[in-house]
Scaffold this motif. Structure first.
Motif, PDB file in Angstrom:
ATOM      1  N   SER A 125       0.833  -1.206   0.000  1.00 56.08           N
ATOM      2  CA  SER A 125       0.000   0.000   0.000  1.00 56.08           C
ATOM      3  C   SER A 125       0.867   1.255   0.000  1.00 56.08           C
ATOM      4  O   SER A 125       0.578   2.233  -0.697  1.00 56.08           O
ATOM      5  N   LYS A 126       1.958   1.218   0.748  1.00 53.85           N
ATOM      6  CA  LYS A 126       2.857   2.375   0.787  1.00 53.85           C
ATOM      7  C   LYS A 126       3.606   2.544  -0.532  1.00 53.85           C
ATOM      8  O   LYS A 126       3.931   3.672  -0.921  1.00 53.85           O
ATOM      9  N   ALA A 127       3.874   1.437  -1.230  1.00 47.91           N
ATOM     10  CA  ALA A 127       4.487   1.538  -2.554  1.00 47.91           C
ATOM     11  C   ALA A 127       3.553   2.268  -3.512  1.00 47.91           C
ATOM     12  O   ALA A 127       3.980   3.136  -4.296  1.00 47.91           O
ATOM     13  N   GLY A 128       2.263   1.913  -3.473  1.00 46.16           N
ATOM     14  CA  GLY A 128       1.297   2.603  -4.310  1.00 46.16           C
ATOM     15  C   GLY A 128       1.183   4.072  -3.945  1.00 46.16           C
ATOM     16  O   GLY A 128       1.111   4.942  -4.833  1.00 46.16           O
ATOM     17  N   LEU A 129       1.165   4.366  -2.647  1.00 44.94           N
ATOM     18  CA  LEU A 129       1.087   5.760  -2.206  1.00 44.94           C
ATOM     19  C   LEU A 129       2.305   6.550  -2.669  1.00 44.94           C
ATOM     20  O   LEU A 129       2.185   7.706  -3.089  1.00 44.94           O
ATOM     21  N   GLU A 130       3.486   5.934  -2.610  1.00 42.29           N
ATOM     22  CA  GLU A 130       4.711   6.600  -3.068  1.00 42.29           C
ATOM     23  C   GLU A 130       4.583   7.035  -4.530  1.00 42.29           C
ATOM     24  O   GLU A 130       4.977   8.156  -4.890  1.00 42.29           O
ATOM     25  N   ILE A 131       4.012   6.174  -5.357  1.00 42.12           N
ATOM     26  CA  ILE A 131       3.855   6.503  -6.776  1.00 42.12           C
ATOM     27  C   ILE A 131       2.802   7.596  -6.966  1.00 42.12           C
ATOM     28  O   ILE A 131       2.972   8.502  -7.805  1.00 42.12           O
ATOM     29  N   LEU A 132       1.712   7.541  -6.219  1.00 40.99           N
ATOM     30  CA  LEU A 132       0.716   8.616  -6.292  1.00 40.99           C
ATOM     31  C   LEU A 132       1.331   9.956  -5.926  1.00 40.99           C
ATOM     32  O   LEU A 132       1.080  10.979  -6.578  1.00 40.99           O
ATOM     33  N   GLN A 133       2.145   9.977  -4.889  1.00 39.86           N
ATOM     34  CA  GLN A 133       2.753  11.222  -4.434  1.00 39.86           C
ATOM     35  C   GLN A 133       3.836  11.726  -5.374  1.00 39.86           C
ATOM     36  O   GLN A 133       4.210  12.893  -5.333  1.00 39.86           O
ATOM     37  N   LYS A 134       4.355  10.840  -6.224  1.00 40.78           N
ATOM     38  CA  LYS A 134       5.318  11.257  -7.256  1.00 40.78           C
ATOM     39  C   LYS A 134       4.616  11.814  -8.493  1.00 40.78           C
ATOM     40  O   LYS A 134       5.273  12.174  -9.473  1.00 40.78           O
ATOM     41  N   GLY A 135       3.291  11.859  -8.460  1.00 38.56           N
ATOM     42  CA  GLY A 135       2.540  12.401  -9.583  1.00 38.56           C
ATOM     43  C   GLY A 135       1.898  11.357 -10.463  1.00 38.56           C
ATOM     44  O   GLY A 135       1.233  11.692 -11.450  1.00 38.56           O
ATOM     45  N   GLY A 136       2.069  10.073 -10.135  1.00 34.62           N
ATOM     46  CA  GLY A 136       1.464   9.030 -10.926  1.00 34.62           C
ATOM     47  C   GLY A 136      -0.037   8.954 -10.742  1.00 34.62           C
ATOM     48  O   GLY A 136      -0.592   9.474  -9.764  1.00 34.62           O
ATOM     49  N   ASN A 137      -0.701   8.311 -11.691  1.00 37.96           N
ATOM     50  CA  ASN A 137      -2.147   8.130 -11.553  1.00 37.96           C
ATOM     51  C   ASN A 137      -2.459   6.765 -10.938  1.00 37.96           C
ATOM     52  O   ASN A 137      -1.554   6.034 -10.524  1.00 37.96           O
ATOM     53  N   ALA A 138      -3.736   6.421 -10.883  1.00 39.33           N
ATOM     54  CA  ALA A 138      -4.138   5.186 -10.204  1.00 39.33           C
ATOM     55  C   ALA A 138      -3.588   3.943 -10.889  1.00 39.33           C
ATOM     56  O   ALA A 138      -3.276   2.945 -10.224  1.00 39.33           O
ATOM     57  N   VAL A 139      -3.437   3.970 -12.208  1.00 38.20           N
ATOM     58  CA  VAL A 139      -2.882   2.820 -12.921  1.00 38.20           C
ATOM     59  C   VAL A 139      -1.399   2.662 -12.594  1.00 38.20           C
ATOM     60  O   VAL A 139      -0.922   1.554 -12.328  1.00 38.20           O
ATOM     61  N   ASP A 140      -0.661   3.765 -12.623  1.00 33.77           N
ATOM     62  CA  ASP A 140       0.754   3.711 -12.222  1.00 33.77           C
ATOM     63  C   ASP A 140       0.897   3.084 -10.831  1.00 33.77           C
ATOM     64  O   ASP A 140       1.739   2.204 -10.601  1.00 33.77           O
ATOM     65  N   ALA A 141       0.072   3.564  -9.908  1.00 38.28           N
ATOM     66  CA  ALA A 141       0.158   3.081  -8.527  1.00 38.28           C
ATOM     67  C   ALA A 141      -0.253   1.617  -8.421  1.00 38.28           C
ATOM     68  O   ALA A 141       0.338   0.849  -7.655  1.00 38.28           O
ATOM     69  N   ALA A 142      -1.255   1.213  -9.193  1.00 37.70           N
ATOM     70  CA  ALA A 142      -1.693  -0.185  -9.157  1.00 37.70           C
ATOM     71  C   ALA A 142      -0.579  -1.118  -9.626  1.00 37.70           C
ATOM     72  O   ALA A 142      -0.372  -2.197  -9.051  1.00 37.70           O
ATOM     73  N   VAL A 143       0.138  -0.728 -10.651  1.00 35.57           N
ATOM     74  CA  VAL A 143       1.257  -1.550 -11.131  1.00 35.57           C
ATOM     75  C   VAL A 143       2.325  -1.643 -10.045  1.00 35.57           C
ATOM     76  O   VAL A 143       2.904  -2.710  -9.806  1.00 35.57           O
ATOM     77  N   ALA A 144       2.591  -0.526  -9.367  1.00 35.94           N
ATOM     78  CA  ALA A 144       3.563  -0.543  -8.273  1.00 35.94           C
ATOM     79  C   ALA A 144       3.121  -1.475  -7.150  1.00 35.94           C
ATOM     80  O   ALA A 144       3.930  -2.222  -6.584  1.00 35.94           O
ATOM     81  N   VAL A 145       1.832  -1.453  -6.809  1.00 34.04           N
ATOM     82  CA  VAL A 145       1.304  -2.324  -5.758  1.00 34.04           C
ATOM     83  C   VAL A 145       1.455  -3.791  -6.151  1.00 34.04           C
ATOM     84  O   VAL A 145       1.880  -4.632  -5.357  1.00 34.04           O
ATOM     85  N   GLN A 146       1.085  -4.108  -7.394  1.00 32.14           N
ATOM     86  CA  GLN A 146       1.164  -5.503  -7.837  1.00 32.14           C
ATOM     87  C   GLN A 146       2.586  -6.054  -7.744  1.00 32.14           C
ATOM     88  O   GLN A 146       2.810  -7.149  -7.205  1.00 32.14           O
ATOM     89  N   PHE A 147       3.562  -5.303  -8.218  1.00 32.15           N
ATOM     90  CA  PHE A 147       4.942  -5.791  -8.161  1.00 32.15           C
ATOM     91  C   PHE A 147       5.456  -5.831  -6.724  1.00 32.15           C
ATOM     92  O   PHE A 147       6.224  -6.730  -6.357  1.00 32.15           O
ATOM     93  N   ALA A 148       5.019  -4.900  -5.892  1.00 30.36           N
ATOM     94  CA  ALA A 148       5.426  -4.944  -4.482  1.00 30.36           C
ATOM     95  C   ALA A 148       4.853  -6.167  -3.788  1.00 30.36           C
ATOM     96  O   ALA A 148       5.531  -6.816  -2.978  1.00 30.36           O
ATOM     97  N   LEU A 149       3.614  -6.510  -4.092  1.00 31.36           N
ATOM     98  CA  LEU A 149       3.004  -7.707  -3.501  1.00 31.36           C
ATOM     99  C   LEU A 149       3.742  -8.975  -3.902  1.00 31.36           C
ATOM    100  O   LEU A 149       3.788  -9.945  -3.141  1.00 31.36           O
ATOM    101  N   SER A 150       4.343  -8.975  -5.084  1.00 27.95           N
ATOM    102  CA  SER A 150       5.104 -10.159  -5.507  1.00 27.95           C
ATOM    103  C   SER A 150       6.325 -10.370  -4.616  1.00 27.95           C
ATOM    104  O   SER A 150       6.855 -11.482  -4.535  1.00 27.95           O
ATOM    105  N   VAL A 151       6.733  -9.316  -3.918  1.00 22.56           N
ATOM    106  CA  VAL A 151       7.880  -9.397  -3.010  1.00 22.56           C
ATOM    107  C   VAL A 151       7.423  -9.696  -1.582  1.00 22.56           C
ATOM    108  O   VAL A 151       7.957 -10.590  -0.919  1.00 22.56           O
ATOM    109  N   THR A 152       6.422  -8.978  -1.114  1.00 24.79           N
ATOM    110  CA  THR A 152       6.075  -8.995   0.304  1.00 24.79           C
ATOM    111  C   THR A 152       4.945  -9.947   0.667  1.00 24.79           C
ATOM    112  O   THR A 152       4.701 -10.193   1.841  1.00 24.79           O
ATOM    113  N   LEU A 153       4.239 -10.488  -0.317  1.00 23.46           N
ATOM    114  CA  LEU A 153       3.145 -11.432  -0.065  1.00 23.46           C
ATOM    115  C   LEU A 153       3.311 -12.645  -0.976  1.00 23.46           C
ATOM    116  O   LEU A 153       2.494 -12.904  -1.851  1.00 23.46           O
TER     117      LEU A 153
END
Length: 552
Positions: free
Chosen positions: A29-57
């Motif tokens: 969730s924090k990975a997605g938030l990081e991308i949103l705060q960098k100016g990304g949109n919801a799709v950018d953030a969703a991709v970040a969340v998916q790849f982060a979950l592949s690491v942490t879950l």
């Protein structure tokens, strides 16, 4: 009976103005938030969340599995992306039957032969290329950092790894990636490093699709298949493509719902159930009363019977979606409904339609909304917890066991008790039927709710009830997600109710109607986001399991 939980019991959700992410994991969730705060949109953030979950879950978040994505953009665009796994070309109808024609269930659940062609990487890149705004290497930075530098194991993450250690130890790649050096159990607070996975993610970030479906990673996958007698080949990987499909849309009491079409069964089942329960008696039934549970269970009974017979990969079998969801057909399906007597699933078969040629339990779900008004809802899975238990040696990621979601032998139940038919039989290149059910709901054209769940076929019933809790009973996001749940899936012919939440009086009334009611543990784990009366975003993580909401 404990009925609707009050705000005092579960608290009011925190609201944010600019964006929100709800997922099963704090780091993701924090990975997605990081991308949103960098100016990304919801799709950018969703991709970040998916790849982060592949690491942490690792038990569910993945690059070795697949899933579905539904989105609704600020300009009104709605889209559905199918990145479901596919059967290898060499797969055959009877591949899990022995010489006597008997189903050997272990072969479709554990080991190399259980794995379908992974779709997650192609799905994320496909979504990003069409609707994202940031480069792939930027949105993947959080995931690569988590894999390379490690992350601190929570109590639940350590317990999850330890619980699967015996099975993981059977495969060299899994032992290397997921067992603690020295052979001792993982402890909360341990640093978990994944250098092989970091290398794999860096290849994807640099080369895009070619970094997974060809080159080094693809070679490692094929070598792993050869090592264990699996079927995935270089051609299978090269030819895999995710598919944009037309979303399933339905209206219910002022809400417009946007959902996945087949090979997801969620959109069809929810459309059918909402159509079947939209009756006068719905207005007079109390939340989780015997009458309410009876009505919804009877609709679910009929819909799951249809699901298991009619639904499959629409690229291989004609799915009569329009007929199955027509108001006339749904009225016919409920003609046999009695408000005080349970139907018999042995007598409730699939319905008859005009056949046209139109169109784990360890899943995880996440939702993202951004400051522009874009919303993304994603369901992704390895199928069972830790999938096939096979990790690609040298690449650091687990492969799915999605082949079990086919009807390995029509009439035989899979690991979730679902009984399939010919439409979902095994065929090379075919996508297996799924219960994953990402949903976005609008009201008056504005976003109101997005959600999904983990839990096999219980995903559908959990998301349905979560939506109804908000739409019918006015619950906020936290109240709706914490409310007690029940489940019916046609066969086995029973209603599951969550332990401790339903009174003996309610259960006795249901039993007198002729239902077979059984108490159960948690029924699915849901993650949702919503908008409040002021137009701000709120989110909720299910108290039944780990989850985290992040916003700003």
């Amino acid at each position: 009976m404990i009925s609707q939980p009050s705000a005092a019991q579960v608290g009011n959700p925190v609201s944010w103005k600019n964006g929100v992410v709800s997922s099963a994991d704090e780091y993701a969730s924090k990975a997605g938030l990081e991308i949103l705060q960098k100016g990304g949109n919801a799709v950018d953030a969703a991709v970040a969340v998916q790849f982060a979950l592949s690491v942490t879950l690792p038990r569910a978040g993945n690059i070795g599995g697949g899933g579905f994505l539904v989105l609704h953009l600020q300009d009104g665009t709605a889209a559905a992306l199918d990145f479901r796994e596919k059967a290898p070309i060499a797969a055959s109808r009877d591949m899990y039957l022995n010489e006597n024609g008997e189903y050997v269930s272990r072969k479709s659940k554990i080991g190399h032969l259980a794995a379908g062609i992974p779709g997650t990487v192609d799905g994320m890149i496909t979504a990003l290329e069409r609707y994202g705004t940031l480069p792939l290497e930027i949105v993947m930075e959080p995931a690569i950092r988590l894999a390379r530098e490690g992350f601190i194991l929570s109590h639940s993450a350590a317990r999850s790894l330890n619980s699967a250690s015996e099975r993981l130890s059977e495969y060299r790649g899994s032992a290397d990636a997921f067992l603690k050096p020295g052979g001792t159990p993982w402890e909360p607070g341990d640093l978990f490093l994944q250098p092989d996975l970091a290398e794999t993610l860096e290849r994807i970030a640099t080369l895009g699709r070619r970094g997974f479906y060809s080159g080094i990673t693809a070679s490692l996958i094929v070598e792993e298949m050869k090592r264990g007698g699996g079927l995935i080949t270089m051609r299978d990987l090269r030819d895999y493509r995710s598919i944009w499909r037309e979303p399933v849309r339905t209206n219910f009491r002022g809400y417009e719902l946007i959902m996945m079409p087949p090979p997801s069964s969620g959109g069809i089942v929810m459309t059918q159930v909402l159509g079947m329960i939209n009756r006068p008696e719905l207005d007079t039934t109390a939340f989780n009363s015997a009458a309410y549970i009876h009505l919804i269970s009877e609709a679910l009974r009929r819909s799951f019977a249809d699901r298991n017979y009619w639904l499959g990969d629409p690229d291989f079998v004609p799915v009569p979606a329009d007929s199955l969801t027509s108001p006339h057909y749904l009225r016919l399906r409920m003609q046999s409904f009695s408000p005080d007597t349970a139907s018999d699933s042995e007598r409730i078969s699939h319905g008859d339609v005009i056949h046209t040629v139109q169109e784990s339990s360890e899943t995880t779900h996440f939702n993202v909304a951004d400051r522009f008004g874009n919303v993304v809802s994603v369901n992704t899975t390895l199928n069972g917890s830790f999938g096939s238990f096979v990790t690609v040696t040298g690449a650091g990621f687990l492969l799915n066991n999605e082949m079990d979601d086919f009807s390995a032998k029509p009439g035989e139940p899979n690991m979730f008790g679902l009984i399939g038919a010919e439409a979902n039989s095994i065929q090379g290149g075919k996508r297996m039927l799924s219960s994953m059910n990402p949903v976005i709901a609008l009201k008056d054209g504005r976003f109101r709710f997005a959600g999904g769940a983990a839990g096999g076929p219980r995903i559908i019933t959990a998301v349905l009830q979560n939506f109804l809790n908000m739409a019918l009973f006015g619950m906020n996001a936290k109240e709706a997600i914490a409310a007690p749940r029940f489940h019916h899936q046609w066969l086995p012919d029973q209603i599951l109710v969550e332990n401790l939440w339903f009174s003996e009086d309610t259960i006795e009334k249901l039993n007198k109607m002729g239902h077979n009611v059984r108490r159960s543990g948690n029924l699915a784990i849901v993650h949702t986001i919503a908008s409040d009366q002021e137009g701000n975003y709120v989110g909720a993580a299910d108290p039944r399991g780990p989850g985290y909401v992040a916003g700003y």
